[in-house]
Design an enzyme around this catalytic site. Structure first.
Site, PDB file in Angstrom:
ATOM      1  N   ARG A  88       0.793  -1.237   0.000  1.00 49.40           N
ATOM      2  CA  ARG A  88       0.000   0.000   0.000  1.00 49.40           C
ATOM      3  C   ARG A  88       0.817   1.275   0.000  1.00 49.40           C
ATOM      4  O   ARG A  88       1.899   1.337   0.581  1.00 49.40           O
ATOM      5  CB  ARG A  88      -0.925   0.000   1.228  1.00 49.40           C
ATOM      6  CG  ARG A  88      -1.950  -1.115   1.136  1.00 49.40           C
ATOM      7  CD  ARG A  88      -2.789  -1.235   2.374  1.00 49.40           C
ATOM      8  NE  ARG A  88      -3.769  -2.312   2.193  1.00 49.40           N
ATOM      9  CZ  ARG A  88      -3.510  -3.615   2.378  1.00 49.40           C
ATOM     10  NH1 ARG A  88      -2.322  -4.013   2.777  1.00 49.40           N
ATOM     11  NH2 ARG A  88      -4.450  -4.512   2.168  1.00 49.40           N
ATOM     12  N   HIS A 113      -1.098  -2.592  -4.420  1.00 47.60           N
ATOM     13  CA  HIS A 113      -0.537  -3.412  -5.503  1.00 47.60           C
ATOM     14  C   HIS A 113      -0.638  -2.739  -6.875  1.00 47.60           C
ATOM     15  O   HIS A 113      -1.088  -3.340  -7.850  1.00 47.60           O
ATOM     16  CB  HIS A 113      -1.230  -4.783  -5.541  1.00 47.60           C
ATOM     17  CG  HIS A 113      -1.003  -5.634  -4.326  1.00 47.60           C
ATOM     18  ND1 HIS A 113       0.166  -5.615  -3.596  1.00 47.60           N
ATOM     19  CD2 HIS A 113      -1.813  -6.558  -3.704  1.00 47.60           C
ATOM     20  CE1 HIS A 113       0.069  -6.496  -2.587  1.00 47.60           C
ATOM     21  NE2 HIS A 113      -1.116  -7.057  -2.622  1.00 47.60           N
ATOM     22  N   HIS A 187       3.109 -12.659  -5.853  1.00 48.67           N
ATOM     23  CA  HIS A 187       1.995 -12.845  -4.924  1.00 48.67           C
ATOM     24  C   HIS A 187       1.398 -14.251  -4.986  1.00 48.67           C
ATOM     25  O   HIS A 187       0.176 -14.433  -4.923  1.00 48.67           O
ATOM     26  CB  HIS A 187       0.930 -11.792  -5.238  1.00 48.67           C
ATOM     27  CG  HIS A 187       0.039 -11.450  -4.092  1.00 48.67           C
ATOM     28  ND1 HIS A 187      -0.917 -12.313  -3.596  1.00 48.67           N
ATOM     29  CD2 HIS A 187      -0.037 -10.351  -3.325  1.00 48.67           C
ATOM     30  CE1 HIS A 187      -1.549 -11.744  -2.593  1.00 48.67           C
ATOM     31  NE2 HIS A 187      -1.034 -10.548  -2.407  1.00 48.67           N
ATOM     32  N   ASP A 261      -1.196 -10.489   8.333  1.00 48.96           N
ATOM     33  CA  ASP A 261      -1.093  -9.675   7.116  1.00 48.96           C
ATOM     34  C   ASP A 261      -0.155  -8.538   7.509  1.00 48.96           C
ATOM     35  O   ASP A 261      -0.576  -7.453   7.879  1.00 48.96           O
ATOM     36  CB  ASP A 261      -2.474  -9.156   6.702  1.00 48.96           C
ATOM     37  CG  ASP A 261      -2.424  -8.482   5.335  1.00 48.96           C
ATOM     38  OD1 ASP A 261      -1.344  -8.454   4.717  1.00 48.96           O
ATOM     39  OD2 ASP A 261      -3.482  -7.975   4.894  1.00 48.96           O
ATOM     40  N   GLU A 326       5.790 -12.347   0.475  1.00 51.27           N
ATOM     41  CA  GLU A 326       6.213 -11.387  -0.553  1.00 51.27           C
ATOM     42  C   GLU A 326       7.449 -10.614  -0.107  1.00 51.27           C
ATOM     43  O   GLU A 326       7.328  -9.654   0.663  1.00 51.27           O
ATOM     44  CB  GLU A 326       5.090 -10.376  -0.818  1.00 51.27           C
ATOM     45  CG  GLU A 326       3.790 -10.979  -1.272  1.00 51.27           C
ATOM     46  CD  GLU A 326       2.609 -10.091  -0.894  1.00 51.27           C
ATOM     47  OE1 GLU A 326       2.316  -9.160  -1.654  1.00 51.27           O
ATOM     48  OE2 GLU A 326       2.004 -10.320   0.173  1.00 51.27           O
TER      49      GLU A 326
END
Ligand code: BGC
Length: 365
Positions: A88, A113, A187, A261, A326
């Site tokens: 982000r 993204h 991803h 996350d 990632e």
């Protein structure tokens, strides 16, 4: 064994067309052990990867769709190359060399993204498909000056190479004609027991990061702090099942993300490629070790897979049915000088080389 039978194979075929008629290619790379990676030019995405378990049985360990239409209908970043800025950017705003830029917003007030039309939704050009000891494919995408609000024409090359010792290497290289920002990653949603086999909560994960960059709320924008993982559910320095602490309500961060996350701090700057994660499925014995030189690792535990899409082989994917790792810069780096720099200038080469090595643990069941 004749040489030809030992060499890796690389073949290319059409995977269908986008709504505006662009042909999407799918390239299949196979090594002499039968390990097979399929990479499609829509999003330069890893569509499938078949790797053996401890009995030599192959399974496809990445989530996705059997047809291009699945990918076109649902933007879930399955296997995709994400960019121009992975993760982000707060309010889609940043300043570079004194000038302010506004990006395409695609998640509330923020840009995720790459924005409304990220690199995961572009048809990349297949430049080169090579058979031989290390079958490979190289794809290219040219993002024009101003694309999604980003300055500079960015030329990106994505190379996937499969080695004979079961390593899949993804190399992202990018160059620009004006100063810009760039942060590319892959991803792929992993399930080492095989896509569609159920939850990954029993699969073990190790992340050698001793801090995270917490977020302010469910919008997942970093506060700018770096907080030690010691004594929190975020401590993966010793391998543990992904699900062991995921229901530990003492961490507000887990509630914001509906599970893991989060960006882990691996280093404070770019360093030589090193192990950034190791995952293992105790049932099948499949082990995946991930290398990169990037300072951050986003680990996402598939929290927003919600059982509303049908993936490969009629499998419904539900919350926690995969994990995503990632390697990248820290989220929102352009708005946090302490996080480093995402700037790329003409004459420089941006690189993110990610290696996934597959092996077997024979000590388990
Ligand atoms: C992000 C998640 C997001 C997911 C989308 C991950 O990289 O960290 O917040 O929901 O991508 O698939």
């Amino acid at each position: 064994m004749p040489l030809a039978a030992m060499a890796g194979q690389a073949t290319s075929a059409s995977f269908g067309h986008t709504a505006d008629g662009q042909d999407v290619q799918i390239v299949t790379l196979t090594n002499s052990h039968g390990v097979r990676a399929r990479v499609m030019s829509y999003g330069a995405s890893l569509q499938s990867l078949w790797v053996p378990d401890r009995n030599g049985k192959l399974a496809d360990v990445v989530l996705g769709y059997d047809t291009l239409q699945g990918y076109l209908d649902h933007r879930q970043y399955f296997g995709a190359t994400v960019g121009r800025y992975a993760n982000r950017i707060a309010h889609g705003k940043f300043t570079l060399d004194g000038k302010s830029y506004r990006l395409s917003l695609n998640e509330g007030p923020n840009s995720l993204h790459g924005g409304a039309k990220g690199f995961d939704m572009r048809v990349w050009k297949v430049l080169d498909v090579k058979a031989g000891a290390q079958p490979s494919v190289t794809m290219e995408y040219v993002s024009t000056d101003g694309d999604q609000g980003y300055p500079g024409t960015l030329t990106i090359k994505a190379n996937y190479t499969l080695s004979d010792d079961n390593q899949l290497k993804i190399s992202y290289l990018a160059t620009t004609d004006k100063p810009t920002i760039v942060n590319l990653s892959n991803h792929t949603y992993w399930n080492l027991a095989g896509e569609g086999s159920g939850t990954v909560m029993d699969q073990a994960l190790m992340i050698p990061g001793d801090a995270i960059t917490p977020v302010s709320d469910a919008a997942a924008i970093p506060t700018g702090q770096m907080v030690p993982v010691a004594g929190t559910p975020y401590d993966f320095r010793m391998a543990k099942p992904i699900g062991r602490d995921i229901r530990d309500g003492s961490s507000q961060q887990l509630l914001f993300g509906h599970g893991y996350d989060m960006n882990w701090v691996l280093s404070r700057k770019e360093i030589e490629p090193h192990v950034v994660a190791r995952a293992e499925d105790p049932q099948s014995g499949r082990v995946m070790t991930v290398w990169s030189g990037k300072p951050g690792l986003q680990f996402y535990s598939g929290n927003f897979l919600d059982g509303t899409t049908v993936g490969k082989d009629h499998h419904v994917y539900r919350q926690g049915d995969a994990f995503v790792l990632e390697p990248q810069l820290f989220p929102d780096t352009p708005n946090h000088p302490d996080f480093g720099s995402a700037r790329l200038a003409p004459g420089q080469i941006y690189r993110n080389v990610i290696v996934y090595r597959f092996g077997i643990d024979h000590t388990g069941k």
